[in-house]
Design a protein around this motif. Structure first.
Motif, PDB file in Angstrom:
ATOM      1  N   ASN A 204      11.417 -79.835 -78.647  1.00 51.36           N
ATOM      2  CA  ASN A 204      10.853 -79.735 -79.985  1.00 51.36           C
ATOM      3  C   ASN A 204      10.076 -81.007 -80.331  1.00 51.36           C
ATOM      4  O   ASN A 204      10.609 -82.098 -80.271  1.00 51.36           O
ATOM      5  CB  ASN A 204      11.976 -79.505 -81.002  1.00 51.36           C
ATOM      6  CG  ASN A 204      11.454 -79.222 -82.386  1.00 51.36           C
ATOM      7  OD1 ASN A 204      10.397 -78.649 -82.552  1.00 51.36           O
ATOM      8  ND2 ASN A 204      12.209 -79.630 -83.396  1.00 51.36           N
ATOM      9  N   GLY A 205       8.801 -80.844 -80.681  1.00 55.86           N
ATOM     10  CA  GLY A 205       7.980 -81.987 -81.066  1.00 55.86           C
ATOM     11  C   GLY A 205       7.186 -82.613 -79.945  1.00 55.86           C
ATOM     12  O   GLY A 205       6.313 -83.445 -80.197  1.00 55.86           O
ATOM     13  N   ASP A 206       7.480 -82.246 -78.697  1.00 57.88           N
ATOM     14  CA  ASP A 206       6.742 -82.798 -77.559  1.00 57.88           C
ATOM     15  C   ASP A 206       5.390 -82.100 -77.410  1.00 57.88           C
ATOM     16  O   ASP A 206       5.229 -80.950 -77.823  1.00 57.88           O
ATOM     17  CB  ASP A 206       7.532 -82.593 -76.261  1.00 57.88           C
ATOM     18  CG  ASP A 206       8.803 -83.395 -76.214  1.00 57.88           C
ATOM     19  OD1 ASP A 206       8.864 -84.454 -76.875  1.00 57.88           O
ATOM     20  OD2 ASP A 206       9.745 -82.978 -75.506  1.00 57.88           O
ATOM     21  N   PRO A 207       4.412 -82.756 -76.775  1.00 54.34           N
ATOM     22  CA  PRO A 207       3.138 -82.074 -76.514  1.00 54.34           C
ATOM     23  C   PRO A 207       3.358 -80.852 -75.627  1.00 54.34           C
ATOM     24  O   PRO A 207       4.110 -80.900 -74.659  1.00 54.34           O
ATOM     25  CB  PRO A 207       2.298 -83.147 -75.800  1.00 54.34           C
ATOM     26  CG  PRO A 207       3.280 -84.147 -75.299  1.00 54.34           C
ATOM     27  CD  PRO A 207       4.428 -84.136 -76.258  1.00 54.34           C
ATOM     28  N   TYR A 208       2.712 -79.788 -75.968  1.00 57.37           N
ATOM     29  CA  TYR A 208       2.857 -78.538 -75.230  1.00 57.37           C
ATOM     30  C   TYR A 208       1.536 -77.772 -75.217  1.00 57.37           C
ATOM     31  O   TYR A 208       0.866 -77.685 -74.183  1.00 57.37           O
ATOM     32  CB  TYR A 208       3.973 -77.689 -75.852  1.00 57.37           C
ATOM     33  CG  TYR A 208       4.298 -76.436 -75.076  1.00 57.37           C
ATOM     34  CD1 TYR A 208       4.930 -76.511 -73.834  1.00 57.37           C
ATOM     35  CD2 TYR A 208       3.982 -75.172 -75.579  1.00 57.37           C
ATOM     36  CE1 TYR A 208       5.227 -75.358 -73.116  1.00 57.37           C
ATOM     37  CE2 TYR A 208       4.294 -74.018 -74.865  1.00 57.37           C
ATOM     38  CZ  TYR A 208       4.907 -74.123 -73.638  1.00 57.37           C
ATOM     39  OH  TYR A 208       5.200 -72.984 -72.917  1.00 57.37           O
ATOM     40  N   GLU A 209       1.117 -77.257 -76.392  1.00 56.92           N
ATOM     41  CA  GLU A 209      -0.155 -76.544 -76.457  1.00 56.92           C
ATOM     42  C   GLU A 209      -1.325 -77.438 -76.060  1.00 56.92           C
ATOM     43  O   GLU A 209      -2.288 -76.973 -75.441  1.00 56.92           O
ATOM     44  CB  GLU A 209      -0.391 -75.988 -77.864  1.00 56.92           C
ATOM     45  CG  GLU A 209       0.520 -74.838 -78.248  1.00 56.92           C
ATOM     46  CD  GLU A 209       1.825 -75.308 -78.873  1.00 56.92           C
ATOM     47  OE1 GLU A 209       2.044 -76.550 -78.911  1.00 56.92           O
ATOM     48  OE2 GLU A 209       2.613 -74.461 -79.331  1.00 56.92           O
ATOM     49  N   THR A 210      -1.240 -78.730 -76.410  1.00 55.38           N
ATOM     50  CA  THR A 210      -2.335 -79.642 -76.079  1.00 55.38           C
ATOM     51  C   THR A 210      -2.484 -79.813 -74.569  1.00 55.38           C
ATOM     52  O   THR A 210      -3.597 -79.986 -74.059  1.00 55.38           O
ATOM     53  CB  THR A 210      -2.118 -81.013 -76.733  1.00 55.38           C
ATOM     54  OG1 THR A 210      -0.812 -81.505 -76.387  1.00 55.38           O
ATOM     55  CG2 THR A 210      -2.256 -80.934 -78.241  1.00 55.38           C
ATOM     56  N   ILE A 211      -1.363 -79.756 -73.847  1.00 53.71           N
ATOM     57  CA  ILE A 211      -1.430 -79.853 -72.385  1.00 53.71           C
ATOM     58  C   ILE A 211      -2.019 -78.572 -71.812  1.00 53.71           C
ATOM     59  O   ILE A 211      -2.862 -78.607 -70.908  1.00 53.71           O
ATOM     60  CB  ILE A 211      -0.037 -80.133 -71.796  1.00 53.71           C
ATOM     61  CG1 ILE A 211       0.494 -81.483 -72.302  1.00 53.71           C
ATOM     62  CG2 ILE A 211      -0.088 -80.113 -70.261  1.00 53.71           C
ATOM     63  CD1 ILE A 211       1.901 -81.808 -71.852  1.00 53.71           C
ATOM     64  N   GLN A 212      -1.571 -77.434 -72.324  1.00 56.17           N
ATOM     65  CA  GLN A 212      -2.121 -76.165 -71.862  1.00 56.17           C
ATOM     66  C   GLN A 212      -3.633 -76.108 -72.097  1.00 56.17           C
ATOM     67  O   GLN A 212      -4.399 -75.654 -71.235  1.00 56.17           O
ATOM     68  CB  GLN A 212      -1.435 -74.999 -72.582  1.00 56.17           C
ATOM     69  CG  GLN A 212       0.013 -74.799 -72.171  1.00 56.17           C
ATOM     70  CD  GLN A 212       0.671 -73.680 -72.954  1.00 56.17           C
ATOM     71  OE1 GLN A 212       0.754 -73.736 -74.179  1.00 56.17           O
ATOM     72  NE2 GLN A 212       1.126 -72.660 -72.259  1.00 56.17           N
ATOM     73  N   GLU A 213      -4.052 -76.569 -73.257  1.00 56.87           N
ATOM     74  CA  GLU A 213      -5.478 -76.577 -73.580  1.00 56.87           C
ATOM     75  C   GLU A 213      -6.239 -77.483 -72.613  1.00 56.87           C
ATOM     76  O   GLU A 213      -7.332 -77.132 -72.148  1.00 56.87           O
ATOM     77  CB  GLU A 213      -5.681 -77.057 -75.019  1.00 56.87           C
ATOM     78  CG  GLU A 213      -7.120 -77.045 -75.500  1.00 56.87           C
ATOM     79  CD  GLU A 213      -7.720 -75.654 -75.590  1.00 56.87           C
ATOM     80  OE1 GLU A 213      -8.954 -75.543 -75.428  1.00 56.87           O
ATOM     81  OE2 GLU A 213      -6.961 -74.682 -75.811  1.00 56.87           O
ATOM     82  N   ALA A 214      -5.653 -78.638 -72.307  1.00 56.17           N
ATOM     83  CA  ALA A 214      -6.314 -79.580 -71.400  1.00 56.17           C
ATOM     84  C   ALA A 214      -6.440 -79.025 -69.986  1.00 56.17           C
ATOM     85  O   ALA A 214      -7.353 -79.403 -69.251  1.00 56.17           O
ATOM     86  CB  ALA A 214      -5.543 -80.897 -71.373  1.00 56.17           C
ATOM     87  N   MET A 215      -5.525 -78.129 -69.607  1.00 57.15           N
ATOM     88  CA  MET A 215      -5.526 -77.581 -68.249  1.00 57.15           C
ATOM     89  C   MET A 215      -6.333 -76.289 -68.125  1.00 57.15           C
ATOM     90  O   MET A 215      -6.437 -75.738 -67.028  1.00 57.15           O
ATOM     91  CB  MET A 215      -4.087 -77.348 -67.774  1.00 57.15           C
ATOM     92  CG  MET A 215      -3.302 -78.628 -67.535  1.00 57.15           C
ATOM     93  SD  MET A 215      -3.998 -79.664 -66.228  1.00 57.15           S
ATOM     94  CE  MET A 215      -3.595 -78.676 -64.768  1.00 57.15           C
ATOM     95  N   LYS A 216      -6.892 -75.798 -69.224  1.00 56.37           N
ATOM     96  CA  LYS A 216      -7.717 -74.597 -69.148  1.00 56.37           C
ATOM     97  C   LYS A 216      -8.914 -74.851 -68.239  1.00 56.37           C
ATOM     98  O   LYS A 216      -9.587 -75.868 -68.343  1.00 56.37           O
ATOM     99  CB  LYS A 216      -8.202 -74.187 -70.546  1.00 56.37           C
ATOM    100  CG  LYS A 216      -7.180 -73.418 -71.352  1.00 56.37           C
ATOM    101  CD  LYS A 216      -7.783 -72.948 -72.664  1.00 56.37           C
ATOM    102  CE  LYS A 216      -6.778 -72.120 -73.470  1.00 56.37           C
ATOM    103  NZ  LYS A 216      -7.360 -71.685 -74.771  1.00 56.37           N
ATOM    104  N   GLY A 217      -9.159 -73.927 -67.354  1.00 54.49           N
ATOM    105  CA  GLY A 217     -10.284 -74.087 -66.441  1.00 54.49           C
ATOM    106  C   GLY A 217      -9.976 -74.905 -65.207  1.00 54.49           C
ATOM    107  O   GLY A 217     -10.822 -75.019 -64.317  1.00 54.49           O
ATOM    108  N   HIS A 218      -8.780 -75.480 -65.133  1.00 59.39           N
ATOM    109  CA  HIS A 218      -8.400 -76.239 -63.943  1.00 59.39           C
ATOM    110  C   HIS A 218      -8.293 -75.288 -62.756  1.00 59.39           C
ATOM    111  O   HIS A 218      -7.857 -74.142 -62.893  1.00 59.39           O
ATOM    112  CB  HIS A 218      -7.064 -76.948 -64.171  1.00 59.39           C
ATOM    113  CG  HIS A 218      -6.725 -77.972 -63.134  1.00 59.39           C
ATOM    114  ND1 HIS A 218      -6.176 -77.649 -61.920  1.00 59.39           N
ATOM    115  CD2 HIS A 218      -6.866 -79.325 -63.141  1.00 59.39           C
ATOM    116  CE1 HIS A 218      -5.978 -78.744 -61.226  1.00 59.39           C
ATOM    117  NE2 HIS A 218      -6.386 -79.787 -61.940  1.00 59.39           N
ATOM    118  N   GLN A 219      -8.680 -75.766 -61.587  1.00 63.33           N
ATOM    119  CA  GLN A 219      -8.680 -74.897 -60.406  1.00 63.33           C
ATOM    120  C   GLN A 219      -7.297 -74.397 -60.012  1.00 63.33           C
ATOM    121  O   GLN A 219      -7.176 -73.394 -59.308  1.00 63.33           O
ATOM    122  CB  GLN A 219      -9.307 -75.641 -59.218  1.00 63.33           C
ATOM    123  CG  GLN A 219      -8.590 -76.920 -58.825  1.00 63.33           C
ATOM    124  CD  GLN A 219      -9.273 -77.639 -57.684  1.00 63.33           C
ATOM    125  OE1 GLN A 219     -10.221 -77.121 -57.098  1.00 63.33           O
ATOM    126  NE2 GLN A 219      -8.799 -78.839 -57.362  1.00 63.33           N
TER     127      GLN A 219
END
Length: 267
Positions: A204-219
């Motif tokens: 709870n409170g840790d980065p989560y969606e922001t990491i997923q967003e950053a990894m969008k398009g990653h190979q």
């Protein structure tokens, strides 16, 4: 957040350099501080300590070609961290954790930290390039000399920031796992630079969606694993983990099972 009076004091010109030093780490460290002090658990580690230069390394597991390098949180070799290392080793990996802080982790007497303790400055003194990277690669080289040829890394809280940096070297690290990560707002810079897949386990409170967003398009995006535990506090797999609590034990067990599956596929 820093107290308002302290922010105002730092905004005085004579403190400008200190403001630049402290400001970058306040956001996600608030989650760490709000989670409370670490807890003690009884545990007899099954691994051993070896020396590489002036650095202790905790090693668990028998000879294997697959190695995991965990990077602990700011509290160092807690019994919870060592237990996780042992449980990973029991899954068939050689696990080797460097003592980056040289036996001097963040003092429990300074937790929760006061502004004058300068936790952020202390954290920044252990930079990836200057301090942590040489230690991690010293462990890699030791394990390579013993027959390990495939590596993964696992970071806890602050250690997750180090593991994600390590994972930018795809020739060495094929995969990385981030446990209740503190990435200091650098997800958009660090995560896309990794070469292999990542597994993220956020409390709870840790980065989560922001990491997923950053990894969008990653190979390797389709090979990444994400789990969020909103019923757990930051550090539940590490120094704050009350492993005797059935709910915590269940979540930690699930994380370990997913880690085994993740690393089996990618190492």
């Amino acid at each position: 957040m820093l107290p308002l009076r302290f922010i105002r004091e730092l905004q005085h010109p004579k403190h400008q350099r200190q403001l630049i030093t402290i400001a970058p780490c306040t956001g996600q460290m608030d989650v760490c501080c709000a989670a409370g002090a670490p807890v003690n658990v009884d545990y007899n580690p099954k691994g051993r300590y070896e020396q590489i230069g002036d650095m202790r390394v905790y090693i668990a597991g028998e000879e294997n070609t697959k190695g995991l390098i965990p990077v602990y949180d700011i509290f160092g070799f807690s019994n919870q961290f060592l237990q996780v290392c042992d449980r990973l080793a029991a899954m068939g990996y050689v696990v080797a954790a460097p003592d980056i802080f040289r036996g001097q982790p963040w003092s429990l007497e300074k937790f929760p930290p006061k502004p004058e303790d300068n936790l952020s400055g202390w954290i920044q003194s252990y930079s990836w390039d200057e301090k942590v990277k040489p230690d991690v690669y010293a462990v890699v080289n030791r394990l390579r000399s013993q027959g390990v040829s495939s590596f993964g890394t696992i970071g806890f809280c602050w250690g997750a920031a180090m593991s994600v940096r390590a994972a930018a070297d795809g020739a060495t690290f094929r995969a990385a796992a981030l446990l209740h990560p503190s990435l200091f707002g650098k997800e958009g810079e660090w995560c896309p630079a990794v070469k292999g897949p990542i597994a993220v386990f956020s409390a709870n409170g840790d980065p989560y969606e922001t990491i997923q967003e950053a990894m969008k398009g990653h190979q390797r995006a389709d090979q990444c694993v994400y789990r969020q535990y909103n019923n757990m506090i930051h550090g539940f797999c590490g120094a704050r983990g009350k492993f005797e609590d059935p709910e915590v034990a269940k979540c930690v067990g699930e994380v370990l099972g997913l880690l085994q599956e993740f690393f089996d596929k990618n190492l």
